[in-house]
Write an enzyme that holds these catalytic residues in place. Sequence first.
Site, PDB file in Angstrom:
ATOM      1  N   HIS A 112      32.332  23.996  17.128  1.00 56.51           N
ATOM      2  CA  HIS A 112      33.741  24.247  17.452  1.00 56.51           C
ATOM      3  C   HIS A 112      33.941  23.975  18.936  1.00 56.51           C
ATOM      4  O   HIS A 112      33.420  24.714  19.772  1.00 56.51           O
ATOM      5  CB  HIS A 112      34.048  25.717  17.082  1.00 56.51           C
ATOM      6  CG  HIS A 112      35.398  26.189  17.506  1.00 56.51           C
ATOM      7  ND1 HIS A 112      35.709  27.532  17.626  1.00 56.51           N
ATOM      8  CD2 HIS A 112      36.541  25.525  17.827  1.00 56.51           C
ATOM      9  CE1 HIS A 112      36.967  27.660  18.011  1.00 56.51           C
ATOM     10  NE2 HIS A 112      37.487  26.461  18.138  1.00 56.51           N
ATOM     11  N   SER A 163      28.385  33.105  14.210  1.00 55.08           N
ATOM     12  CA  SER A 163      28.707  32.537  15.523  1.00 55.08           C
ATOM     13  C   SER A 163      27.652  32.966  16.538  1.00 55.08           C
ATOM     14  O   SER A 163      27.615  34.125  16.968  1.00 55.08           O
ATOM     15  CB  SER A 163      30.091  33.004  15.977  1.00 55.08           C
ATOM     16  OG  SER A 163      30.310  32.541  17.290  1.00 55.08           O
ATOM     17  N   HIS A 200      27.730  28.734  13.378  1.00 58.84           N
ATOM     18  CA  HIS A 200      28.933  28.293  14.086  1.00 58.84           C
ATOM     19  C   HIS A 200      28.578  28.252  15.582  1.00 58.84           C
ATOM     20  O   HIS A 200      28.076  29.229  16.130  1.00 58.84           O
ATOM     21  CB  HIS A 200      30.059  29.288  13.804  1.00 58.84           C
ATOM     22  CG  HIS A 200      31.365  28.975  14.433  1.00 58.84           C
ATOM     23  ND1 HIS A 200      32.294  28.136  13.848  1.00 58.84           N
ATOM     24  CD2 HIS A 200      31.926  29.402  15.598  1.00 58.84           C
ATOM     25  CE1 HIS A 200      33.369  28.063  14.628  1.00 58.84           C
ATOM     26  NE2 HIS A 200      33.163  28.816  15.695  1.00 58.84           N
ATOM     27  N   ASP A 240      29.916  27.581  19.373  1.00 59.26           N
ATOM     28  CA  ASP A 240      31.133  27.524  20.201  1.00 59.26           C
ATOM     29  C   ASP A 240      30.865  26.819  21.514  1.00 59.26           C
ATOM     30  O   ASP A 240      30.100  27.309  22.347  1.00 59.26           O
ATOM     31  CB  ASP A 240      31.622  28.947  20.501  1.00 59.26           C
ATOM     32  CG  ASP A 240      32.295  29.567  19.296  1.00 59.26           C
ATOM     33  OD1 ASP A 240      33.174  28.911  18.714  1.00 59.26           O
ATOM     34  OD2 ASP A 240      31.943  30.704  18.941  1.00 59.26           O
ATOM     35  N   MET A 277      42.478  29.943  14.440  1.00 54.38           N
ATOM     36  CA  MET A 277      41.982  30.960  15.370  1.00 54.38           C
ATOM     37  C   MET A 277      42.755  32.258  15.154  1.00 54.38           C
ATOM     38  O   MET A 277      43.990  32.262  15.183  1.00 54.38           O
ATOM     39  CB  MET A 277      42.186  30.515  16.827  1.00 54.38           C
ATOM     40  CG  MET A 277      41.309  29.371  17.293  1.00 54.38           C
ATOM     41  SD  MET A 277      39.531  29.652  17.140  1.00 54.38           S
ATOM     42  CE  MET A 277      39.290  31.167  18.074  1.00 54.38           C
ATOM     43  N   MET A 299      32.462  25.594  25.012  1.00 53.88           N
ATOM     44  CA  MET A 299      33.609  25.852  25.904  1.00 53.88           C
ATOM     45  C   MET A 299      33.370  25.152  27.231  1.00 53.88           C
ATOM     46  O   MET A 299      32.243  25.128  27.727  1.00 53.88           O
ATOM     47  CB  MET A 299      33.766  27.356  26.137  1.00 53.88           C
ATOM     48  CG  MET A 299      33.893  28.164  24.851  1.00 53.88           C
ATOM     49  SD  MET A 299      34.240  29.899  25.194  1.00 53.88           S
ATOM     50  CE  MET A 299      33.994  30.606  23.552  1.00 53.88           C
ATOM     51  N   MET A 308      36.004  24.008  22.111  1.00 50.95           N
ATOM     52  CA  MET A 308      37.165  24.492  22.857  1.00 50.95           C
ATOM     53  C   MET A 308      37.128  23.782  24.210  1.00 50.95           C
ATOM     54  O   MET A 308      36.774  24.365  25.239  1.00 50.95           O
ATOM     55  CB  MET A 308      37.078  26.018  22.997  1.00 50.95           C
ATOM     56  CG  MET A 308      37.403  26.731  21.689  1.00 50.95           C
ATOM     57  SD  MET A 308      36.626  28.347  21.560  1.00 50.95           S
ATOM     58  CE  MET A 308      35.020  27.876  20.955  1.00 50.95           C
ATOM     59  N   ASP A 327      38.483  32.202  12.523  1.00 53.20           N
ATOM     60  CA  ASP A 327      37.549  32.503  13.618  1.00 53.20           C
ATOM     61  C   ASP A 327      38.176  33.489  14.595  1.00 53.20           C
ATOM     62  O   ASP A 327      39.202  33.202  15.205  1.00 53.20           O
ATOM     63  CB  ASP A 327      37.228  31.166  14.319  1.00 53.20           C
ATOM     64  CG  ASP A 327      36.194  31.282  15.412  1.00 53.20           C
ATOM     65  OD1 ASP A 327      35.596  32.358  15.586  1.00 53.20           O
ATOM     66  OD2 ASP A 327      35.973  30.259  16.092  1.00 53.20           O
TER      67      ASP A 327
HETATM   68  C1  DX5 Z   1      36.068  32.667  20.170  1.00 60.35           C
HETATM   69  C2  DX5 Z   1      35.044  31.870  19.384  1.00 60.35           C
HETATM   70  C3  DX5 Z   1      34.486  32.601  18.229  1.00 60.35           C
HETATM   71  C4  DX5 Z   1      33.750  33.868  18.553  1.00 60.35           C
HETATM   72  C5  DX5 Z   1      34.108  34.865  17.510  1.00 60.35           C
HETATM   73  O1  DX5 Z   1      36.658  31.876  21.144  1.00 60.35           O
HETATM   74  O2  DX5 Z   1      35.605  30.662  18.911  1.00 60.35           O
HETATM   75  O3  DX5 Z   1      33.697  31.766  17.375  1.00 60.35           O
HETATM   76  O4  DX5 Z   1      32.347  33.736  18.580  1.00 60.35           O
HETATM   77  O5  DX5 Z   1      33.574  36.071  17.889  1.00 60.35           O
HETATM   78  P1  DX5 Z   1      33.987  37.442  17.224  1.00 60.35           P
HETATM   79  O6  DX5 Z   1      33.556  37.383  15.798  1.00 60.35           O
HETATM   80  O7  DX5 Z   1      33.206  38.429  18.042  1.00 60.35           O
HETATM   81  O8  DX5 Z   1      35.463  37.586  17.375  1.00 60.35           O
HETATM   82 ZN    ZN Z   2      34.512  29.424  17.253  1.00 56.47          ZN
END
Ligand code: DX5
Ligand code: ZN
Length: 229
Positions: free
Chosen positions: A75, A16, A41, A43, A153, A45, A77, A188
């Site tokens: 991913h 990630s 990965h 993320d 999650m 947001m 969000m 995740d």
């Molecule tokens: C959280 C993200 C994750 C995040 C995980 O909202 O979706 O992908 O990067 O990070 P760690 O491994 O630090 O929990």
């Molecule tokens: Zn994620």
Amino acid sequence: MIDLSQQPERPLVCASILASDFGRVVEDARDVLGKGADLLHVDVMDGHFVGNLTMGEDMIRALRKHLPDTLLDVHLMVDHPAMFVEPFARAGANVFTFHAEVCDPVRARHTSAPAMIESIHRLGMKAGMAINPFTAPESVEPYLEQLDLVLVMSVHPGKGGQRFMPGVLEKTRWLKRQLKPATRLEMDGGLDEHTCKDAVAAGVDMLVTGSALFGAKDRSAVILAMRGR
Ligand code: DX5
Ligand code: ZN
């Protein structure tokens, strides 16, 4: 590039990049890929679905340009994922995962999951659906025939570095029993060399890791431990 429609022989390590150094994301990504991470990965947001803003289309395009052979697992969000399907496909995303919570009909301008999955497929990407820690697994059940991936999650989404929530393991085991062999089960949040063991035992075959990997002194050792050598 890895074929996600095949059951992998060992769990895949999904790095990630949220936990990478944003001043040198591509170099950091190259480093973990060189040390054995299977894919990236990404993320996304929007500051609404979660209270944080991260990256979008331009970052995907940059990663695709510099890492042409790497699978990009995106991913989202975000409240309104439909507006990103085309731009992300054009930018080079391989997996497009949106949240089941935004498909709830009580939400204003909610997303239609079947239509979303169809357009994701039409544009050549794999379709994933994510559920938050307190969301019932039944919310993805109606779409399992169409989905390529289910993401559970194991922290509340929004930021990296949080503690793994073991309470999600039970629904993960239930989900695993519902999935076709061609559908991947991803987890995740809070995964490291230790917590990943319970995830894998519950049927997870894609382990997302951010802070435990990028923050480690010995990144190779973390990757080796997570994929079970
Ligand atoms: C959280 C993200 C994750 C995040 C995980 O909202 O979706 O992908 O990067 O990070 P760690 O491994 O630090 O929990
Ligand atoms: Zn994620």
